[in-house]
Write a protein that holds these residues in place. Structure first.
Motif, PDB file in Angstrom:
ATOM      1  N   LYS A   1       1.029  -1.357  -0.564  1.00 48.20           N
ATOM      2  CA  LYS A   1      -0.145   0.054   0.169  1.00 48.20           C
ATOM      3  C   LYS A   1       0.943   1.036   0.371  1.00 48.20           C
ATOM      4  O   LYS A   1       1.939   1.745   0.754  1.00 48.20           O
ATOM      5  CB  LYS A   1      -0.837  -0.435   1.419  1.00 48.20           C
TER       6      LYS A   1
ATOM      7  N   GLU B   1      -4.341   5.916  -2.818  1.00 49.16           N
ATOM      8  CA  GLU B   1      -3.472   4.478  -2.181  1.00 49.16           C
ATOM      9  C   GLU B   1      -3.792   3.989  -3.134  1.00 49.16           C
ATOM     10  O   GLU B   1      -4.840   3.525  -4.249  1.00 49.16           O
ATOM     11  CB  GLU B   1      -5.247   4.214  -1.094  1.00 49.16           C
TER      12      GLU B   1
ATOM     13  N   PHE C   1      -2.078   0.432  -4.498  1.00 54.28           N
ATOM     14  CA  PHE C   1      -2.784  -1.223  -4.125  1.00 54.28           C
ATOM     15  C   PHE C   1      -2.225  -2.389  -4.520  1.00 54.28           C
ATOM     16  O   PHE C   1      -2.623  -1.987  -6.136  1.00 54.28           O
ATOM     17  CB  PHE C   1      -3.996  -1.403  -3.355  1.00 54.28           C
TER      18      PHE C   1
END
Length: 129
Positions: free
Chosen positions: A45, A57, A59
């Protein structure tokens, strides 16, 4: 009243985290502000900021499913970034090997824009402010 003030962040799942991190940071100009490997989920992350504001964000997950269609799948259609000069931004992206569509004009606003994709095919837009 709910009281929403602004969009806090956008979450993106990348099939190849290092490739997408390089794309968003080295090509688009985001800054990696925090990064953690979550061993229990076998997942990275990364928090990415644009002009000092936390925005994305990023991921990774093992074997994420592909996007169903491009770009007309139900759900998020694309992310749009405002730029001062869409021609210069498009030229910059193309010089870095990023394919862009032809510049079009929004028939309602008269503003110029183009689309391109991230390494996983997520549709992205440059919209002249």
């Amino acid at each position: 009243m709910l009281g929403i003030k602004q969009v806090h962040h956008i979450a993106i799942i990348a099939s190849q985290y290092p490739v997408s991190k390089a794309f968003y940071c080295d090509i688009l100009g985001f800054t990696l502000t925090d990064e953690v490997y979550r061993e229990a989920r076998d997942s990275w992350k990364g928090d990415l900021a644009l002009n000092g504001q936390y925005t994305i964000e990023l991921f990774s997950f093992p074997f994420p499913p592909s996007r169903p269609t491009h770009p007309e799948a139900c759900g998020l259609r694309h992310l749009a970034f405002s730029v001062d000069d869409v021609d210069a931004a498009k030229s910059y992206l193309e010089s870095r090997g990023v394919a862009c569509e032809a510049i079009r004009v929004d028939p309602i606003t008269g503003k110029r824009f183009t689309f391109f994709s991230d390494p996983d095919g997520l549709p992205l837009e440059l919209y002249q402010a």
